[in-house]
Design an enzyme around this catalytic site. Structure first.
Site, mmCIF file in Angstrom:
data_model
loop_
_atom_site.group_PDB
_atom_site.id
_atom_site.type_symbol
_atom_site.label_atom_id
_atom_site.label_comp_id
_atom_site.label_asym_id
_atom_site.label_seq_id
_atom_site.Cartn_x
_atom_site.Cartn_y
_atom_site.Cartn_z
ATOM 1 N N LEU A 19 0.837 -1.203 0.000
ATOM 2 C CA LEU A 19 0.000 0.000 0.000
ATOM 3 C C LEU A 19 0.869 1.249 0.000
ATOM 4 O O LEU A 19 0.545 2.246 -0.647
ATOM 5 C CB LEU A 19 -0.928 0.006 1.207
ATOM 6 C CG LEU A 19 -1.840 1.242 1.313
ATOM 7 C CD1 LEU A 19 -2.786 1.327 0.117
ATOM 8 C CD2 LEU A 19 -2.635 1.224 2.612
ATOM 9 N N TYR A 20 1.988 1.191 0.717
ATOM 10 C CA TYR A 20 2.915 2.327 0.706
ATOM 11 C C TYR A 20 3.340 2.646 -0.717
ATOM 12 O O TYR A 20 3.313 3.799 -1.163
ATOM 13 C CB TYR A 20 4.137 2.008 1.565
ATOM 14 C CG TYR A 20 5.267 3.004 1.405
ATOM 15 C CD1 TYR A 20 5.161 4.291 1.914
ATOM 16 C CD2 TYR A 20 6.442 2.652 0.728
ATOM 17 C CE1 TYR A 20 6.193 5.209 1.759
ATOM 18 C CE2 TYR A 20 7.473 3.553 0.577
ATOM 19 C CZ TYR A 20 7.350 4.833 1.096
ATOM 20 O OH TYR A 20 8.378 5.738 0.932
ATOM 21 N N ALA A 21 3.737 1.607 -1.456
ATOM 22 C CA ALA A 21 4.150 1.797 -2.851
ATOM 23 C C ALA A 21 3.006 2.361 -3.680
ATOM 24 O O ALA A 21 3.210 3.238 -4.532
ATOM 25 C CB ALA A 21 4.626 0.471 -3.438
ATOM 26 N N THR A 56 0.564 4.264 -2.693
ATOM 27 C CA THR A 56 0.326 5.686 -2.412
ATOM 28 C C THR A 56 1.398 6.563 -3.057
ATOM 29 O O THR A 56 1.117 7.688 -3.479
ATOM 30 C CB THR A 56 0.284 5.969 -0.900
ATOM 31 O OG1 THR A 56 1.533 5.608 -0.286
ATOM 32 C CG2 THR A 56 -0.854 5.219 -0.234
ATOM 33 N N LYS A 57 2.619 6.058 -3.133
ATOM 34 C CA LYS A 57 3.680 6.823 -3.793
ATOM 35 C C LYS A 57 3.455 6.868 -5.304
ATOM 36 O O LYS A 57 3.710 7.890 -5.954
ATOM 37 C CB LYS A 57 5.050 6.218 -3.462
ATOM 38 C CG LYS A 57 5.521 6.526 -2.051
ATOM 39 C CD LYS A 57 5.671 8.025 -1.816
ATOM 40 C CE LYS A 57 6.274 8.355 -0.479
ATOM 41 N NZ LYS A 57 6.445 9.809 -0.262
#
Length: 435
Positions: free
Chosen positions: A246-248, A250-251
């Site tokens: 999810l971090y990826a 959002t980026k």
């Protein structure tokens, strides 16, 4: 982040409903109105209690809310504005005035210090959330204060605060580093990533496109956008539509949002894809950091391996090299072309890899730490979990070298030696708790 459910009891074709006129229905209607009035007062009361209650509670819920609060501890007044102006004052002939978001973070601190030392005007902004030990962020803040950088305590989602800062200082540049970091934490608190990395970015861009003149913006993307790609080294031309976390995601969303604001409003935007940044004053959630802590404490450390005993490797990039890339991106950023929120012409839009180009197996990282710490690590070999981690990262930096003059010079052995020296000094040979 709380989710709001919208319940709509109004029929899609309300004109087709016909009420029967009977005493029973009239009584029922009066009773319903009374209930509606009662529960309305109860609901309003709950809202009042929620927004005006004391924040002293230490429950997990209140802690999570504080991590993502839009409230600013205190700001305003002549003394506060004076500190901002003094911090943002340009002291070199060709200097720039930069608002650094996430200034008390790892990269933010180093970038802010470097800008200030060369004579640029720098103002920091940070919400000092508790994703990791806030005392480390406060120590970085003290370092910045000694360098002459004032850090405003506030959230990037606080539009009123951001607008006020731009009213006080007409920043020429924004170095947007504020974000919810970490791959694994996204499985525990996904809302914090949307709040900071998407909503926060949009809020910053909204303010920047509305002020006049518009600043040029350099912001932190991530090497994680390459996700499940198997072609190496990773190039800016490669696909980035297969995020592994999810971090990826959002980026990656941030890069698309940046494209939109560049296209519609003429904002000059440069995205930097950082590759596993390490060094003094680093983040405690990074492997090299907690490996050091746990080796000194005699605890086992997890060494991940991919399927079929595959090697897990990272393109470890020393913080000083990252700082040089950040400053070069600011120095080569062209002016935004919008005015009053309206685009006047094409604007610069770029994205660069900032890595070291030399992937190192995580097992080798541990071996280097063992030599530097003079302690044998208790290795616990584990399968790479399906929690967002990828097997390897490897940067192609030819574009950054050509456009920014970016050329990393610090190998992992040298960089870790500097980190360990700082760690032992800061935590007192492991005696001070490293959260």
């Amino acid at each position: 982040m709380s989710q709001m459910k919208h319940i709509d009891n109004i029929p899609s074709t309300p004109g087709k409903f016909k009420m029967e006129k009977s005493p029973y229905n009239r009584l029922r209607m009066h009773f319903s109105l009374a209930k509606l009035t009662f529960w309305s007062f109860v609901f309003l009361g709950l809202i009042f209690v929620f927004f005006y209650r004391s924040p002293a509670s230490s429950s997990p819920v209140s802690s999570d809310l504080s991590r993502r609060s839009l409230r600013t501890s205190s700001y305003g007044g002549p003394a506060w504005e004076k500190r901002i102006k003094a911090s943002a004052k340009v002291r070199s002939r060709n200097g720039i005035s930069v608002l650094v978001t996430g200034a008390a973070g790892f990269v933010g601190t180093h970038v802010s210090v470097a800008l200030k030392r060369r004579g640029d005007g720098v103002l920091g902004l940070d919400n000092f959330n508790d994703y990791y030990d806030p005392s480390l962020k406060r120590a970085r803040q003290a370092l910045l204060e000694r360098t002459g950088v004032y850090v405003v305590e506030g959230d990037i989602n606080d539009a009123t605060l951001l607008k006020k800062l731009f009213d006080i200082v007409p920043f020429t540049h924004v170095m947007h580093l504020a974000a919810q970091a970490g791959v694994r934490y996204a499985m525990e608190n996904p809302g914090s990533y949307v709040h900071s990395n998407i909503a926060g970015l949009v809020n910053v861009l909204e303010i920047c496109k509305s002020v006049n003149p518009q600043p040029a913006i350099v912001w932190a993307s991530s090497s994680s956008v390459y996700g499940l790609n198997t072609k190496v080294p990773f190039s800016e031309k490669d696909r980035t539509d297969q995020p592994a976390s999810l971090y990826a995601a959002t980026k990656k969303a941030g890069e698309e949002i940046a494209h939109t604001y560049n296209h519609i409003y003429g904002l000059s935007l440069t995205g930097l894809r950082f590759f596993t940044v390490y060094g003094p004053w680093g983040r405690p959630d990074m492997a090299y950091f907690f490996f050091t802590r746990d080796i000194l404490k005699g605890k086992s450390i997890p060494i991940f391996e991919a399927a079929n005993h595959g090697t897990v490797a990272r393109d470890f990039t020393y913080i000083d090299d990252i700082v040089k890339g950040c400053l070069a991106a600011l120095d080569t950023a062209e002016k935004s072309t919008g005015s009053g929120g309206k685009k006047k012409g094409p604007a610069q839009l770029r994205v660069f890899n900032l890595g070291n180009t030399s992937p190192v197996p995580v097992s080798d990282l541990v071996s280097i730490l063992e030599r530097l710490l003079k302690v044998k690590a208790k290795r616990l070999v584990m399968k790479l979990p399906r929690n967002g981690d990828v097997q390897f990262t490897h940067a192609n930096i030819s574009s950054a070298h050509k456009e920014l003059g970016y050329k990393p010079t610090t190998d992992l052995q040298t960089g870790l030696k500097k980190f360990v020296r700082w760690y032992l000094n800061y935590y007192g040979n492991g005696k001070k708790s490293a959260q």
